[in-house]
Design a protein around this motif. Structure first.
Motif, short mmCIF file in Angstrom:
data_model
loop_
_atom_site.label_atom_id
_atom_site.label_comp_id
_atom_site.label_asym_id
_atom_site.label_seq_id
_atom_site.Cartn_x
_atom_site.Cartn_y
_atom_site.Cartn_z
N ARG A 84 23.20 5.86 -27.77
CA ARG A 84 24.23 6.69 -28.43
C ARG A 84 25.48 5.86 -28.70
O ARG A 84 26.09 5.98 -29.76
N HIS A 85 25.86 5.02 -27.74
CA HIS A 85 27.03 4.17 -27.93
C HIS A 85 26.79 3.19 -29.08
O HIS A 85 27.68 2.98 -29.91
N ALA A 86 25.59 2.62 -29.15
CA ALA A 86 25.27 1.68 -30.23
C ALA A 86 25.36 2.37 -31.59
O ALA A 86 25.89 1.79 -32.56
N LYS A 87 24.88 3.60 -31.67
CA LYS A 87 24.94 4.34 -32.93
C LYS A 87 26.40 4.60 -33.33
O LYS A 87 26.78 4.41 -34.49
N LEU A 88 27.22 5.03 -32.37
CA LEU A 88 28.63 5.28 -32.67
C LEU A 88 29.36 3.98 -33.00
O LEU A 88 30.22 3.95 -33.88
N THR A 89 29.01 2.90 -32.31
CA THR A 89 29.63 1.60 -32.62
C THR A 89 29.32 1.21 -34.06
O THR A 89 30.20 0.74 -34.78
N ALA A 90 28.08 1.42 -34.48
CA ALA A 90 27.70 1.11 -35.87
C ALA A 90 28.50 1.96 -36.85
O ALA A 90 28.97 1.47 -37.88
N GLU A 91 28.69 3.25 -36.53
CA GLU A 91 29.49 4.13 -37.39
C GLU A 91 30.92 3.64 -37.51
O GLU A 91 31.50 3.58 -38.59
N HIS A 92 31.52 3.30 -36.37
CA HIS A 92 32.91 2.85 -36.37
C HIS A 92 33.05 1.48 -37.02
O HIS A 92 34.05 1.21 -37.69
N THR A 93 32.06 0.63 -36.85
CA THR A 93 32.09 -0.68 -37.51
C THR A 93 32.05 -0.51 -39.02
O THR A 93 32.80 -1.15 -39.76
N ALA A 94 31.17 0.37 -39.49
CA ALA A 94 31.05 0.62 -40.93
C ALA A 94 32.32 1.23 -41.50
O ALA A 94 32.68 0.96 -42.65
N ARG A 103 36.18 -5.35 -34.58
CA ARG A 103 36.05 -5.84 -33.21
C ARG A 103 36.35 -4.74 -32.20
O ARG A 103 35.84 -4.75 -31.09
N ARG A 104 37.19 -3.80 -32.57
CA ARG A 104 37.53 -2.68 -31.69
C ARG A 104 36.48 -1.58 -31.70
O ARG A 104 36.53 -0.66 -30.88
N ALA A 105 35.56 -1.62 -32.61
CA ALA A 105 34.62 -0.50 -32.83
C ALA A 105 33.91 -0.07 -31.56
O ALA A 105 33.75 1.13 -31.30
N GLY A 106 33.48 -1.00 -30.74
CA GLY A 106 32.77 -0.64 -29.51
C GLY A 106 33.65 0.10 -28.52
O GLY A 106 33.20 1.03 -27.84
N HIS A 107 34.94 -0.29 -28.45
CA HIS A 107 35.87 0.39 -27.55
C HIS A 107 36.15 1.81 -28.02
O HIS A 107 36.15 2.76 -27.23
N VAL A 108 36.37 1.95 -29.32
CA VAL A 108 36.63 3.28 -29.87
C VAL A 108 35.38 4.14 -29.73
O VAL A 108 35.46 5.32 -29.39
N LEU A 111 35.17 5.74 -26.28
CA LEU A 111 36.00 6.94 -26.17
C LEU A 111 35.37 8.11 -26.91
O LEU A 111 35.37 9.24 -26.42
N HIS A 112 34.85 7.83 -28.09
CA HIS A 112 34.22 8.87 -28.91
C HIS A 112 33.02 9.47 -28.17
O HIS A 112 32.86 10.70 -28.11
N LEU A 113 32.21 8.61 -27.58
CA LEU A 113 31.04 9.08 -26.84
C LEU A 113 31.48 9.93 -25.63
O LEU A 113 30.89 10.99 -25.37
N ALA A 114 32.50 9.49 -24.93
CA ALA A 114 32.98 10.26 -23.78
C ALA A 114 33.45 11.64 -24.23
O ALA A 114 33.18 12.65 -23.55
N GLU A 130 35.89 13.90 -35.52
CA GLU A 130 35.00 13.20 -36.44
C GLU A 130 35.36 11.71 -36.46
O GLU A 130 36.49 11.33 -36.18
N THR A 131 34.41 10.87 -36.84
CA THR A 131 34.62 9.43 -36.87
C THR A 131 35.84 9.05 -37.70
O THR A 131 36.63 8.19 -37.30
#
Length: 168
Positions: A84-94, A103-108, A111-114, A130-131
């Motif tokens: 789930r985190h990987a999917k959200l990281t990909a969304e935020h990266t895009a 570079r911040r996408a994984g950190h954000v 938080l989004h996943l939490a 929403e993203t």
């Protein structure tokens, strides 16, 4: 592995205290008024949230950790959260608008996943934002992220104001 997390409020963003390039990719700052700029309505909203936090302080965190521990104890629990985190990281990266925001996408995304989990687990009544809202609020701070651009602007300003001191 553990990472240090600091939640702070203040008059200046944490990035204003450092000139190191790498810090910009590790600091998530809320740069806009979180309750808007609608005068009395925004003030009332902020006061209501402050009162709710004061009345319920200490309940959501332990409930979240208890449920998270239960989920991680399942055979595939950690992997499901990683996925789930990987999917959200990909969304935020895009959705990111510059390299530092990417570079911040994984950190954000963490938080989004939490926020998603806290709602799904009935710990908080509000669904996760929403993203696009996460990106707008935490994704970037162009003026402070582009250290090279800031340095060039400073040199240009110095040349413009002190041009008579330059040797042709």
């Amino acid at each position: 592995p553990w990472q240090t997390i600091l939640i702070s409020t203040g008059e200046q963003p944490a990035l204003s205290f450092t000139s190191h390039e790498g810090a910009a990719a590790r600091v998530l700052s809320l740069r806009r008024a979180p309750f808007g700029a609608d005068g009395e309505r925004s003030a009332d909203d902020a006061k209501a949230v402050t009162a709710a936090i004061a009345e319920n302080y200490g309940h959501a965190g332990p409930a979240f950790i208890t449920r998270l521990t239960d989920e991680l104890a399942k055979d595939d629990g950690a992997q499901k959260l990683r996925d789930r985190h990987a999917k959200l990281t990909a969304e935020h990266t895009a959705a990111a608008r510059n390299d530092v925001a990417r570079r911040r996408a994984g950190h954000v995304a963490a938080l989004h996943l939490a926020a998603q989990l806290a709602h799904e687990w009935d710990i908080v009544p509000l669904p996760a934002l929403e993203t696009a809202v996460w990106v707008e609020q935490l994704g970037e701070e162009t003026a402070r992220e582009d250290r090279g651009g800031v340095a060039l602007d400073t040199v240009r300003s110095l040349i413009a104001s002190q041009g008579h001191r330059l040797i042709p």
